[in-house]
Scaffold this active site. Sequence first.
Site, short mmCIF file in Angstrom:
data_model
loop_
_atom_site.label_atom_id
_atom_site.label_comp_id
_atom_site.label_asym_id
_atom_site.label_seq_id
_atom_site.Cartn_x
_atom_site.Cartn_y
_atom_site.Cartn_z
N SER A 187 0.83 -1.20 0.00
CA SER A 187 0.00 0.00 0.00
C SER A 187 0.87 1.25 0.00
O SER A 187 1.74 1.41 0.87
CB SER A 187 -0.88 0.03 1.26
OG SER A 187 -1.94 -0.86 1.13
N HIS A 240 -3.05 1.28 -4.54
CA HIS A 240 -2.61 0.14 -5.37
C HIS A 240 -3.05 0.41 -6.81
O HIS A 240 -4.21 0.23 -7.16
CB HIS A 240 -3.23 -1.16 -4.86
CG HIS A 240 -2.65 -1.64 -3.56
ND1 HIS A 240 -1.60 -2.53 -3.50
CD2 HIS A 240 -2.96 -1.32 -2.29
CE1 HIS A 240 -1.30 -2.75 -2.23
NE2 HIS A 240 -2.11 -2.03 -1.47
N HIS A 253 -5.72 -8.58 -2.42
CA HIS A 253 -5.90 -8.96 -1.02
C HIS A 253 -7.11 -9.88 -0.89
O HIS A 253 -8.11 -9.73 -1.60
CB HIS A 253 -6.15 -7.72 -0.14
CG HIS A 253 -5.06 -6.69 -0.21
ND1 HIS A 253 -5.03 -5.72 -1.19
CD2 HIS A 253 -3.99 -6.47 0.59
CE1 HIS A 253 -3.96 -4.95 -1.00
NE2 HIS A 253 -3.32 -5.37 0.08
N TYR A 294 -9.23 -9.79 1.43
CA TYR A 294 -10.42 -9.04 1.88
C TYR A 294 -11.14 -8.34 0.72
O TYR A 294 -12.27 -7.88 0.88
CB TYR A 294 -10.06 -8.02 2.97
CG TYR A 294 -9.12 -6.92 2.54
CD1 TYR A 294 -9.55 -5.86 1.72
CD2 TYR A 294 -7.80 -6.91 2.95
CE1 TYR A 294 -8.69 -4.85 1.31
CE2 TYR A 294 -6.93 -5.91 2.55
CZ TYR A 294 -7.37 -4.90 1.73
OH TYR A 294 -6.52 -3.91 1.33
N GLU A 295 -10.49 -8.23 -0.44
CA GLU A 295 -11.17 -7.64 -1.60
C GLU A 295 -12.22 -8.60 -2.17
O GLU A 295 -12.97 -8.22 -3.08
CB GLU A 295 -10.15 -7.30 -2.70
CG GLU A 295 -9.22 -6.16 -2.32
CD GLU A 295 -8.14 -5.94 -3.37
OE1 GLU A 295 -8.44 -5.32 -4.41
OE2 GLU A 295 -6.99 -6.39 -3.16
N ALA A 340 2.75 -2.39 3.89
CA ALA A 340 2.52 -1.45 4.98
C ALA A 340 1.95 -2.26 6.14
O ALA A 340 1.08 -3.12 5.92
CB ALA A 340 1.52 -0.39 4.53
N MET A 344 -2.40 -7.36 6.25
CA MET A 344 -3.46 -8.14 5.61
C MET A 344 -2.99 -8.70 4.27
O MET A 344 -3.80 -8.85 3.34
CB MET A 344 -4.69 -7.25 5.38
CG MET A 344 -5.16 -6.49 6.60
SD MET A 344 -6.46 -5.31 6.17
CE MET A 344 -6.49 -4.28 7.65
N SER A 345 -1.69 -8.97 4.15
CA SER A 345 -1.18 -9.41 2.83
C SER A 345 0.06 -10.25 3.00
O SER A 345 0.35 -10.78 4.08
CB SER A 345 -0.87 -8.16 1.99
OG SER A 345 0.29 -7.52 2.48
N ASN A 356 1.98 2.57 11.22
CA ASN A 356 1.21 3.01 12.40
C ASN A 356 1.55 2.06 13.53
O ASN A 356 2.03 0.94 13.29
CB ASN A 356 -0.30 2.95 12.10
CG ASN A 356 -0.75 1.58 11.63
OD1 ASN A 356 -0.38 1.14 10.53
ND2 ASN A 356 -1.52 0.90 12.44
N HIS A 399 -6.54 3.97 7.15
CA HIS A 399 -5.74 3.81 5.92
C HIS A 399 -5.09 5.13 5.49
O HIS A 399 -4.05 5.11 4.83
CB HIS A 399 -6.63 3.23 4.81
CG HIS A 399 -5.86 2.69 3.63
ND1 HIS A 399 -4.87 1.72 3.75
CD2 HIS A 399 -5.94 2.96 2.30
CE1 HIS A 399 -4.38 1.44 2.55
NE2 HIS A 399 -5.00 2.18 1.65
#
Length: 289
Positions: free
Chosen positions: A40, A71, A93, A95-96, A123, A226-227, A250, A264
């Site tokens: 990201s 992306h 991802h 989650y997509e 990230a 998440m990746s 973060n 995000h």
Amino acid sequence: MEAAPSTSPCRYSYEEYKETADWLLAHTKQRPKIAIICGSGLGGLADLLGDKAVFPYEDIPRFPTSTVPGHAGQLVFGSLQGRDCVCMQGRFHFYEGYDIHTVTYPVRVFYLLGVETVIVTNAAGGLNGSYNVGDIMILKDHINMPGFAGQNPLCGHNDIRFGERFPCMSDAYDRDLRAVARQTAEEQGCGGFLQEGVYCMLAGPSYETIAECKLLQMLGADCVGMSTVPEVVVARHCGLRVLGLSLVTNKVVTDYDSAEKANHEEVLRTTQRRTQDLERLVSQLIANI
Ligand SMILES: O=P(O)(O)O[C@H]1O[C@H](CO)[C@@H](O)[C@H]1O
Ligand SMILES: Nc1nc2[nH]cnc2c(=O)[nH]1
């Protein structure tokens, strides 16, 4: 070993990956040995390439498309430090809504293109209390949380042309590449914000609760995202060497009195701040590996 029959629970056949790879080989003169997957906000890495050939994902046969801000959604072939590279400017991802085989589709295409080394970036949220926002973490290991729940990209028919049924993962992140990354980071003035640790993948897209963050800390994870993990599992299955880099965008929230909220926008802001350091690091890394 025969190709997977169409009724196989494996999502794609060898021939489908090959169709994509052959199309790309027919449309570019580059023969990359190195692939870079941009996390990201880290797509600027692709801008480093010279003599570029750019393919929007929607133009590539059978390629999925990318839906997340930060992306771009294109495959960039080009030359960096005199070496042919291919760069995924935008990853897929889970989650997509993509199944885990689709998330990792490009990695097998890379293998069929002749790629030998994959540099995976992401990230991530910092779980380790000694990490700071802006730190770069070399991945030394991962925790495949979706894998614990049955979402492993190697589930289904195993096509031996890609790799063996039960691949080892204790050496997922290449020791020599990690040493080169450490050395290069020092040389490039990144030593003051360099870490080496364990990345944990959760499915997302919701960020973690406080209790979940505390749990992940107890499990020994240093960063959460998440990746990355599905791509690494598939890369290792087909024998590619992997270097993983997380940018700590973060710090996760572990205090019930905190007013901080993961978001995000902060993730993308931090990537902007560190983009030049990361680009310098990856560029020099490619010269050194
Ligand atoms: O892992 P990358 O793609 O860098 O992105 C990370 O940032 C997003 C959340 O802010 C999620 O997609 C997470 O995985
Ligand atoms: N799951 C997760 N992914 C991230 N990507 C960037 N930051 C985070 C985070 O805090 N949690």
